[in-house]
Design an enzyme around this catalytic site. Sequence first.
Site, PDB file in Angstrom:
ATOM      1  N   ASP A   6      -0.474   0.219   5.388  1.00  0.00           N
ATOM      2  CA  ASP A   6      -2.042   0.365   5.724  1.00  0.00           C
ATOM      3  C   ASP A   6      -2.656  -0.703   5.265  1.00  0.00           C
ATOM      4  OD1 ASP A   6      -1.984   0.850   2.878  1.00  0.00           O
ATOM      5  OD2 ASP A   6      -3.294   2.524   3.175  1.00  0.00           O
ATOM      6  N   ASP A  23       3.180   1.625   2.742  1.00  0.00           N
ATOM      7  CA  ASP A  23       2.930   2.313   3.839  1.00  0.00           C
ATOM      8  C   ASP A  23       2.361   1.592   4.877  1.00  0.00           C
ATOM      9  OD1 ASP A  23       0.482   2.154   2.383  1.00  0.00           O
ATOM     10  OD2 ASP A  23      -0.033   3.885   3.381  1.00  0.00           O
ATOM     11  N   THR A  55      -9.385   8.206  -4.113  1.00  0.00           N
ATOM     12  CA  THR A  55      -9.835   7.673  -2.878  1.00  0.00           C
ATOM     13  C   THR A  55      -8.743   7.935  -1.799  1.00  0.00           C
ATOM     14  OG1 THR A  55      -9.235   5.526  -3.403  1.00  0.00           O
ATOM     15  CG2 THR A  55     -11.592   6.330  -3.663  1.00  0.00           C
ATOM     16  N   SER A  95       1.024   4.133  -1.751  1.00  0.00           N
ATOM     17  CA  SER A  95       0.364   2.881  -0.970  1.00  0.00           C
ATOM     18  C   SER A  95       1.244   1.600  -1.829  1.00  0.00           C
ATOM     19  CB  SER A  95      -1.176   2.649  -1.300  1.00  0.00           C
ATOM     20  OG  SER A  95      -1.594   1.629  -0.765  1.00  0.00           O
ATOM     21  N   GLU A 126     -12.628  -4.775   1.138  1.00  0.00           N
ATOM     22  CA  GLU A 126     -12.140  -6.182   0.718  1.00  0.00           C
ATOM     23  C   GLU A 126     -10.847  -6.005   0.150  1.00  0.00           C
ATOM     24  OE1 GLU A 126     -11.830  -6.139  -2.868  1.00  0.00           O
ATOM     25  OE2 GLU A 126     -12.231  -3.804  -2.898  1.00  0.00           O
TER      26      GLU A 126
END
Length: 560
Positions: A322, A320, A44, A160, A406
């Site tokens: 996000d 990162d 993803t 991430s 979520e």
Amino acid sequence: MSVDPKAGHLPDPQSLVDLSRLVSAYYTLHPDPANPAEAVSFGTSGHRGSSLKSAFNEDHILAITQAIVEYREEKGITGPLFVAMDTHALSEPAFRSALEVLAAHGVETRIDNGAGLPAGSNTEGGSYGYTPTPALSHAILNYNGGRRNGFADGVVITPSHNPPEDGGFKYNPPNGGPADTDVTKAVQDRANQILRDKLKDVKRVPFAQALKAEATRTHDYVGEYVGDLKLVLDMEAIAGSGLKLAVDPLGGAGVAFWPRIAEEYKLPLTVLSTLVDATFRFMHIDWDGKIRMDCSSPYAMAGMIQNKDKFDVSWACDTDHDRHGVVAKSVGLLNPNHYLSVAIEYLFQNRSEWSKDAAVGKTLVSSSMIDRVAGGIGRKVLEVPVGFKWFVTGLSDGSLGFGGEESAGASFLTIAGKSWSTDKDGPIMGLLAAEMTARTGKDPGELYQALTSKYGTPAYQRIDAAATKEQKAKLAKLSPEQVTTKELAGEPITQVLTNAPGNGAAIGGLKVATANGWFAARPSGTEDVYKIYAESFQGEEHLRQIQDEAKALVDAALKS
């Protein structure tokens, strides 16, 4: 879920990753593309893995970058390629490898101008800094705004919030957000072909030459993003609030951004640390005994939770930047679902220039509290499968005011209702917590308590259940007809979904809902388990009943 006894504690020095071995393995180990564990695989959020397991090595990055160059040529993408990297140890080696390929092809590449490094870093001699994912997305959208051709796109080098030994590489097309499956499959398949052909089609130049190439240009990501924050948030309200605020970049890509934000807008903001250490030895250990920069985890965030009373509101972002984790003095670390609900109610009631038709975007495993809040403020909900890519179009054209997951990733429109970032944006979600506290006099924890008084108190949890690869494949292809029961935990079933109601896309699993509860089951992409997300508005005991019946229901469906 069993919790490791070390969870919530700082790591022992001997447990830290050996950075020299990690980087050496990046260059010396060569993946076998015939082995699925070593081939290029875009999930993803791009290709991820560890060099120590031959899952993220120079061969991967050379092949992926060559594939992206070819994809750009095929699609006629002729604008600059914006490049961002985070502070994981494998990010800079991957940056170097990618730039060697990009420069060899004459691709105009925009790299950080050095402002993304922490204060005191040496930026002489062509240095370059770190760039958060949302800053790259914002830069792409700014460049492409009003254009009819010559569009820009981007690459984000990050795994991430994954552990220190991991690397990651992600492609963002001209819409600025995560690439859709058709794009990632094309890049993935071509990259694996290049690996099978032993990189014979890869064109590259030495890094020193690539860095000085005419096509390699610098970009002021820090200045652009920081300067534009006033377009998306009420920075004056935060500055004049008198609140005590704090942020921890967790040693991530925003280390140079937060001091600039505090200075430029004169915020009462303490930046807790700008230390960059690729071992991430300052992180508290996560639930499973691993170091993970997960700002939504109460174990990883143990230090900030302990200090919650020192600040009115504090927050952190993952490596990162996000994702977000918000700590309120009233309750400590907010559950991501709770904060998403609060943010949605606040934004749609305090952004008068947003379209009256702008909807709320949520993934189907997010809390139903979001649906109740949206109903209360008269907004439609767009419920989509897991993956932020499903929000990109809506955040681009303004049909979505907000999109959130979520897993603590979200973004929203500017005050004027324009596109801001089509990728997840941790900094604006942290600053939003400060804005809402400044303007309402209540922190996000108190605001969530008000929502529960109005809409009920949900109990929510995700658990894992063992499954073979064959069972996971069956789960991903279930049909609603395979669910034969009419009740779940004592209530009539109102929905059985294998496609998301918001866009009709396959969810890769199953969701079953009643008036006061639901569960969703999805196969894990990396482990031999399937994930059961469940929620009840009738308490913890009812939640346990939903979980038990969900497992039995899925097991029966898999056997049918």
